[in-house]
Motif scaffolding. Structure first.
Motif, mmCIF file in Angstrom:
data_model
loop_
_atom_site.group_PDB
_atom_site.id
_atom_site.type_symbol
_atom_site.label_atom_id
_atom_site.label_comp_id
_atom_site.label_asym_id
_atom_site.label_seq_id
_atom_site.Cartn_x
_atom_site.Cartn_y
_atom_site.Cartn_z
ATOM 1 N N PRO A 62 20.575 38.757 45.075
ATOM 2 C CA PRO A 62 21.829 38.865 44.326
ATOM 3 C C PRO A 62 21.830 38.130 42.979
ATOM 4 C CG PRO A 62 22.078 37.329 46.124
ATOM 5 C CD PRO A 62 20.710 37.936 46.262
ATOM 6 N N ALA A 63 20.908 37.210 42.735
ATOM 7 C CA ALA A 63 20.954 36.401 41.512
ATOM 8 C C ALA A 63 20.889 37.232 40.232
ATOM 9 C CB ALA A 63 19.840 35.359 41.541
ATOM 10 N N PRO A 64 19.965 38.189 40.078
ATOM 11 C CA PRO A 64 19.957 38.964 38.833
ATOM 12 C C PRO A 64 21.204 39.828 38.643
ATOM 13 C CG PRO A 64 17.984 39.431 40.136
ATOM 14 C CD PRO A 64 18.844 38.532 40.933
ATOM 15 N N VAL A 65 21.778 40.300 39.741
ATOM 16 C CA VAL A 65 22.981 41.122 39.646
ATOM 17 C C VAL A 65 24.160 40.277 39.173
ATOM 18 C CG1 VAL A 65 24.587 42.568 40.959
ATOM 19 C CG2 VAL A 65 22.143 42.699 41.422
ATOM 20 N N ILE A 66 24.298 39.072 39.732
ATOM 21 C CA ILE A 66 25.381 38.177 39.318
ATOM 22 C C ILE A 66 25.196 37.779 37.860
ATOM 23 C CG2 ILE A 66 26.454 35.923 39.746
ATOM 24 C CD1 ILE A 66 27.053 37.980 41.915
ATOM 25 N N GLU A 67 23.962 37.535 37.455
ATOM 26 C CA GLU A 67 23.672 37.189 36.059
ATOM 27 C C GLU A 67 24.056 38.337 35.131
ATOM 28 O OE1 GLU A 67 19.776 36.361 33.290
ATOM 29 O OE2 GLU A 67 19.665 35.860 35.417
ATOM 30 N N ALA A 68 23.732 39.561 35.519
ATOM 31 C CA ALA A 68 24.086 40.728 34.705
ATOM 32 C C ALA A 68 25.603 40.898 34.616
ATOM 33 C CB ALA A 68 23.453 41.979 35.287
ATOM 34 N N LEU A 69 26.294 40.655 35.721
ATOM 35 C CA LEU A 69 27.755 40.771 35.711
ATOM 36 C C LEU A 69 28.383 39.713 34.813
ATOM 37 C CD1 LEU A 69 28.458 41.519 39.466
ATOM 38 C CD2 LEU A 69 28.781 43.072 37.538
ATOM 39 N N ASN A 70 27.899 38.482 34.887
ATOM 40 C CA ASN A 70 28.433 37.432 34.022
ATOM 41 C C ASN A 70 28.098 37.701 32.560
ATOM 42 O OD1 ASN A 70 29.888 35.699 35.765
ATOM 43 N ND2 ASN A 70 27.962 34.956 36.594
ATOM 44 N N HIS A 71 26.959 38.346 32.307
ATOM 45 C CA HIS A 71 26.589 38.701 30.936
ATOM 46 C C HIS A 71 27.536 39.762 30.372
ATOM 47 C CE1 HIS A 71 23.953 39.170 27.503
ATOM 48 N NE2 HIS A 71 23.983 40.490 27.687
ATOM 49 N N SER A 72 27.978 40.688 31.219
ATOM 50 C CA SER A 72 28.867 41.751 30.764
ATOM 51 C C SER A 72 30.345 41.433 31.001
ATOM 52 C CB SER A 72 28.509 43.056 31.470
ATOM 53 O OG SER A 72 28.730 42.931 32.846
ATOM 54 N N ALA A 73 30.669 40.188 31.309
ATOM 55 C CA ALA A 73 32.051 39.809 31.614
ATOM 56 C C ALA A 73 32.985 40.039 30.428
ATOM 57 C CB ALA A 73 32.111 38.346 32.057
ATOM 58 N N GLY A 74 32.508 39.821 29.208
ATOM 59 C CA GLY A 74 33.347 40.042 28.033
ATOM 60 C C GLY A 74 33.748 41.498 27.884
ATOM 61 N N HIS A 75 32.791 42.388 28.099
ATOM 62 C CA HIS A 75 33.089 43.825 28.026
ATOM 63 C C HIS A 75 34.069 44.228 29.122
ATOM 64 C CE1 HIS A 75 32.558 48.115 27.610
ATOM 65 N NE2 HIS A 75 32.214 48.179 28.880
ATOM 66 N N VAL A 76 33.847 43.725 30.327
ATOM 67 C CA VAL A 76 34.735 44.055 31.447
ATOM 68 C C VAL A 76 36.138 43.530 31.165
ATOM 69 C CG1 VAL A 76 35.140 43.703 33.915
ATOM 70 C CG2 VAL A 76 32.827 44.108 33.088
ATOM 71 N N ARG A 77 36.232 42.339 30.569
ATOM 72 C CA ARG A 77 37.528 41.746 30.242
ATOM 73 C C ARG A 77 38.265 42.598 29.212
ATOM 74 N NH1 ARG A 77 38.338 35.772 27.491
ATOM 75 N NH2 ARG A 77 40.596 35.744 27.622
ATOM 76 N N THR A 78 37.559 43.072 28.198
ATOM 77 C CA THR A 78 38.176 43.916 27.179
ATOM 78 C C THR A 78 38.678 45.222 27.777
ATOM 79 O OG1 THR A 78 36.696 42.978 25.512
ATOM 80 C CG2 THR A 78 37.769 45.056 24.961
ATOM 81 N N GLU A 79 37.850 45.856 28.595
ATOM 82 C CA GLU A 79 38.257 47.106 29.238
ATOM 83 C C GLU A 79 39.437 46.884 30.180
ATOM 84 O OE1 GLU A 79 37.161 50.355 28.905
ATOM 85 O OE2 GLU A 79 36.145 49.547 27.141
ATOM 86 N N LEU A 80 39.428 45.745 30.871
ATOM 87 C CA LEU A 80 40.520 45.424 31.788
ATOM 88 C C LEU A 80 41.838 45.284 31.036
ATOM 89 C CD1 LEU A 80 41.265 44.648 34.744
ATOM 90 C CD2 LEU A 80 40.824 42.284 34.073
ATOM 91 N N SER A 81 41.814 44.602 29.895
ATOM 92 C CA SER A 81 43.054 44.427 29.132
ATOM 93 C C SER A 81 43.549 45.755 28.575
ATOM 94 C CB SER A 81 42.847 43.419 28.006
ATOM 95 O OG SER A 81 41.947 43.914 27.049
ATOM 96 N N ARG A 82 42.636 46.655 28.204
ATOM 97 C CA ARG A 82 43.043 47.977 27.713
ATOM 98 C C ARG A 82 43.645 48.820 28.833
ATOM 99 N NH1 ARG A 82 37.771 49.303 24.127
ATOM 100 N NH2 ARG A 82 38.271 47.936 22.385
ATOM 101 N N LYS A 83 43.003 48.822 29.996
ATOM 102 C CA LYS A 83 43.465 49.659 31.102
ATOM 103 C C LYS A 83 44.802 49.191 31.668
ATOM 104 C CE LYS A 83 40.173 52.666 31.774
ATOM 105 N NZ LYS A 83 40.396 54.091 31.852
ATOM 106 N N MET A 84 44.974 47.867 31.758
ATOM 107 C CA MET A 84 46.185 47.333 32.376
ATOM 108 C C MET A 84 47.296 47.068 31.362
ATOM 109 S SD MET A 84 44.767 44.853 35.343
ATOM 110 C CE MET A 84 46.408 44.669 36.007
ATOM 111 N N HIS A 85 47.002 47.259 30.093
ATOM 112 C CA HIS A 85 47.980 47.027 29.031
ATOM 113 C C HIS A 85 48.536 45.605 29.072
ATOM 114 C CE1 HIS A 85 47.820 51.264 28.116
ATOM 115 N NE2 HIS A 85 48.061 51.540 29.386
ATOM 116 N N ILE A 86 47.637 44.642 29.188
ATOM 117 C CA ILE A 86 48.052 43.243 29.169
ATOM 118 C C ILE A 86 47.488 42.589 27.918
ATOM 119 C CG2 ILE A 86 48.375 42.937 31.637
ATOM 120 C CD1 ILE A 86 45.583 41.853 31.862
ATOM 121 N N ARG A 87 48.255 41.682 27.360
ATOM 122 C CA ARG A 87 47.854 41.036 26.118
ATOM 123 C C ARG A 87 46.733 40.049 26.340
ATOM 124 N NH1 ARG A 87 52.484 38.482 22.679
ATOM 125 N NH2 ARG A 87 52.833 40.678 22.320
ATOM 126 N N LYS A 88 46.858 39.258 27.386
ATOM 127 C CA LYS A 88 45.853 38.234 27.659
ATOM 128 C C LYS A 88 45.203 38.501 29.009
ATOM 129 C CE LYS A 88 45.197 33.357 28.427
ATOM 130 N NZ LYS A 88 45.811 32.112 28.797
#
Length: 127
Positions: A62-88
């Protein structure tokens, strides 16, 4: 925010994160294995969200998968804010959840005991 609303928000975030992760094209995530979001804990001030992820069947563990997820956390956060229509949107931290792997280990141990116990029971019945 009330506890009921925080729980509902966490469930909505979890659902959206699952959808976003399914669209990621990182080879470390798609290299086989089962990726499951098991739980999401959000702080009351919506600053940090811990995303508990279960990884089964990955050849490198699981270590490389968790590392990849943490690396892409910024992208996921941006998409999450767009989909849920939340400011922060909260800062996402992906953490390994070993619950499924532990359950699989316990099942293997129980199968071994059942096989060994079954042989012993057959020997005592035959004597």
């Amino acid at each position: 925010m009330s506890e009921k609303n925080m729980g509902r928000l966490a469930q909505d975030m979890k659902r959206e994160i699952i959808a976003i992760l399914s669209r990621l094209k990182d080879p470390r995530l798609t290299a086989g294995g089962l990726l499951t979001v098991t739980r999401l804990d959000v702080t009351p001030d919506l600053d940090v969200a811990k995303v508990y992820v279960s990884v089964l069947g990955s050849p490198d563990g699981p270590a490389p998968v968790i590392e990849a997820l943490n690396h892409s956390a910024g992208h996921v956060r941006t998409e999450l804010s767009r989909k849920m229509h939340i400011r922060k949107a909260p800062r996402l931290i992906f953490v390994e959840d070993g619950g499924a792997a532990y359950a699989a280990h316990i099942n293997e141990l129980l199968k071994e005991l059942k096989v060994e116990g079954g042989e012993e029971a057959a020997e005592t019945d035959g004597e």
